[in-house]
Design an enzyme around this catalytic site. Sequence first.
Site, short mmCIF file in Angstrom:
data_model
loop_
_atom_site.label_atom_id
_atom_site.label_comp_id
_atom_site.label_asym_id
_atom_site.label_seq_id
_atom_site.Cartn_x
_atom_site.Cartn_y
_atom_site.Cartn_z
N ASN A 162 0.78 -1.18 0.03
CA ASN A 162 -0.07 0.01 -0.11
C ASN A 162 0.87 1.42 -0.04
OD1 ASN A 162 -2.04 -1.77 -0.18
ND2 ASN A 162 -2.76 -1.42 1.59
N ARG A 208 -2.40 -11.56 -3.90
CA ARG A 208 -2.66 -10.14 -4.30
C ARG A 208 -1.64 -9.22 -3.23
NH1 ARG A 208 -8.21 -7.31 -4.96
NH2 ARG A 208 -6.76 -5.71 -5.01
C1 EPZ Z 1 -6.62 2.00 1.12
O1 EPZ Z 1 -7.79 1.87 0.67
C2 EPZ Z 1 -5.96 1.01 1.57
N1 EPZ Z 1 -5.81 0.20 0.02
C3 EPZ Z 1 -7.03 -0.38 2.19
O2 EPZ Z 1 -6.36 -1.55 2.30
C4 EPZ Z 1 -7.32 -0.05 3.56
O3 EPZ Z 1 -8.22 -0.89 4.02
C5 EPZ Z 1 -7.87 1.41 3.54
O4 EPZ Z 1 -7.05 2.28 2.90
C6 EPZ Z 1 -8.28 1.98 4.87
O5 EPZ Z 1 -7.10 2.06 5.47
C7 EPZ Z 1 -4.61 0.86 -0.44
O6 EPZ Z 1 -3.79 1.59 0.05
C8 EPZ Z 1 -4.27 0.25 -1.98
P1 EPZ Z 1 -10.17 4.80 1.92
P2 EPZ Z 1 -8.82 3.08 0.41
O7 EPZ Z 1 -10.28 5.59 0.87
O8 EPZ Z 1 -7.90 4.30 -0.19
C9 EPZ Z 1 -14.86 5.51 2.13
C10 EPZ Z 1 -5.99 -3.85 1.72
O9 EPZ Z 1 -6.43 -4.80 2.19
N2 EPZ Z 1 -14.48 6.42 0.83
O10 EPZ Z 1 -9.32 5.34 3.06
O11 EPZ Z 1 -9.94 2.74 -0.75
C11 EPZ Z 1 -14.65 3.94 1.75
O12 EPZ Z 1 -15.71 3.51 1.24
C12 EPZ Z 1 -6.67 -2.70 1.32
O13 EPZ Z 1 -4.57 -3.69 1.38
C13 EPZ Z 1 -15.42 7.07 0.38
O14 EPZ Z 1 -16.73 7.00 0.84
O15 EPZ Z 1 -9.62 3.48 1.54
C14 EPZ Z 1 -14.18 3.71 3.13
O16 EPZ Z 1 -15.34 3.23 3.77
C15 EPZ Z 1 -8.14 -2.98 1.52
N3 EPZ Z 1 -15.21 7.62 -0.77
C16 EPZ Z 1 -13.65 4.73 4.01
O17 EPZ Z 1 -13.91 5.97 3.17
C17 EPZ Z 1 -14.09 8.00 -1.26
O18 EPZ Z 1 -13.87 8.80 -2.28
C18 EPZ Z 1 -12.04 4.54 3.76
O19 EPZ Z 1 -11.74 4.15 2.69
C19 EPZ Z 1 -13.11 7.24 -1.00
C20 EPZ Z 1 -13.15 6.51 0.47
#
Ligand code: EPZ
Length: 420
Positions: A23, A400
């Site tokens: 990540n 992955r």
């Molecule tokens: C990153 O995902 C990580 N992936 C995830 O790891 C991790 O679980 C997540 O951050 C939380 O720490 C990578 O870094 C590649 P978010 P990301 O945007 O960026 C909502 C793994 O297992 N949200 O912080 O997608 C979202 O739905 C993966 O390695 C919106 O609503 O996570 C979630 O509920 C899984 N709108 C919350 O925010 C947006 O535009 C946090 O998501 C973006 C997100």
Amino acid sequence: MQKLIIQGKKELKGKISISGSKNATLPILAASILANRVHLKNVPLVKDIFTMAELLNFIGLKTKFIKKENSIKIINNEKNINTLAPYKLVKTMRAGVLVLGSLLTKYKKAKVSLPGGCAIGSRPVDLHLFALKKLGANIKIKDGYILAEAKKGLKGAIIRFPSISVGATENALLAAFKAKGKTILKNCAIEPEIKDLILFLKKLGARINIKGRMIVISGNKIKNTKIIHEVIFDRIELGTYMIASALLAKKSITINKIDPKIVKSEISILRKIGIQIIRKKTSIKIKRNKKLKKINVTTKPYPGFPTDLQAQLMVLLTQVNGISRIKEDIFENRFMHVSELKRMGAEIEIKNKTAIIKGPTKLTGAEVMATDLRASVSLVLAGLVAENRTIINRIYHLDRGYEFLENKLKRCKAVIKRIK
Ligand code: EPZ
């Protein structure tokens, strides 16, 4: 379809070394579009990284893995750049959406497939687009794609995120990199992986300051286009093996190549449960205790307890005395592992966004199915602690994000093998 077969209840002992962070590598690969020559070291050789490299190749960069050194070289000689991230690549690896910020800030346009949802939730990108629009991008959604452009380039802005998002913070940083003037990002995610991206962007000439959840990045002329960068270690892989050790290390397991300061909340949670953890400068030593105590945990953005360790912690809590609770406060559907754990004998019920786990319960091996990256590794942990044999299907989810998982566990005396 490959499977993992695990013979449970084997004591773990010895050493585990932690790979580079998936990540952290993914946003830094997206940032490589902004450079000319990049040499990334300590890169985990896992599926998502290969997919991101394929996406960079599709865009027109040249990527070359040096597998024996866990490194990758990326060249962007600015010829035939195709500012498109196609559905076929983004659908399997939603972090592909991170090329949006880089392409937009450097080439003033981008067409990026909307990343689909996945097992853990709808995974919207509204916060990404909110930030890009604030920087002056013109955004349209058409036929499942994000069409973004900024004919006169992007312009610095003050952006306060309505909620904390890792990916949106990363895309905003990438987009702000060449925006004119200063950009102030508020209510940012501040995960260590974001700090590693910031380190990389500073090597590329950015002037960036972090204060609490505020990040200030000023418009940049790319100064240094040849970058060498060693990716930070994977704190989620570390947390996973800390929990495996807490479950099965009667003597002790030493985990190397890490910075324990980065995983303070994980260490404090495990110590509260009663796990013995000895911290050294770049390693920790862990051993399981007899009496493990129940605990209540809520997943939070960094520096809170990470959602990516929720499934793994749940397995440990099936083995402690009493009723524990885990509240999943980040994703709307991240309890897919619960039904599989219950088939192995776990006593867990879900109430709203909280898993209530009764312990200690004897787990017995079964044939189970992985659904997402972190749920699949929780099934590995359950298999290690269960009686008899566990067979895990759909382990492409594991591949992955976990490098050499069965080798690392075998070296600690686990009985685990992959069958084609
Ligand atoms: C990153 O995902 C990580 N992936 C995830 O790891 C991790 O679980 C997540 O951050 C939380 O720490 C990578 O870094 C590649 P978010 P990301 O945007 O960026 C909502 C793994 O297992 N949200 O912080 O997608 C979202 O739905 C993966 O390695 C919106 O609503 O996570 C979630 O509920 C899984 N709108 C919350 O925010 C947006 O535009 C946090 O998501 C973006 C997100």
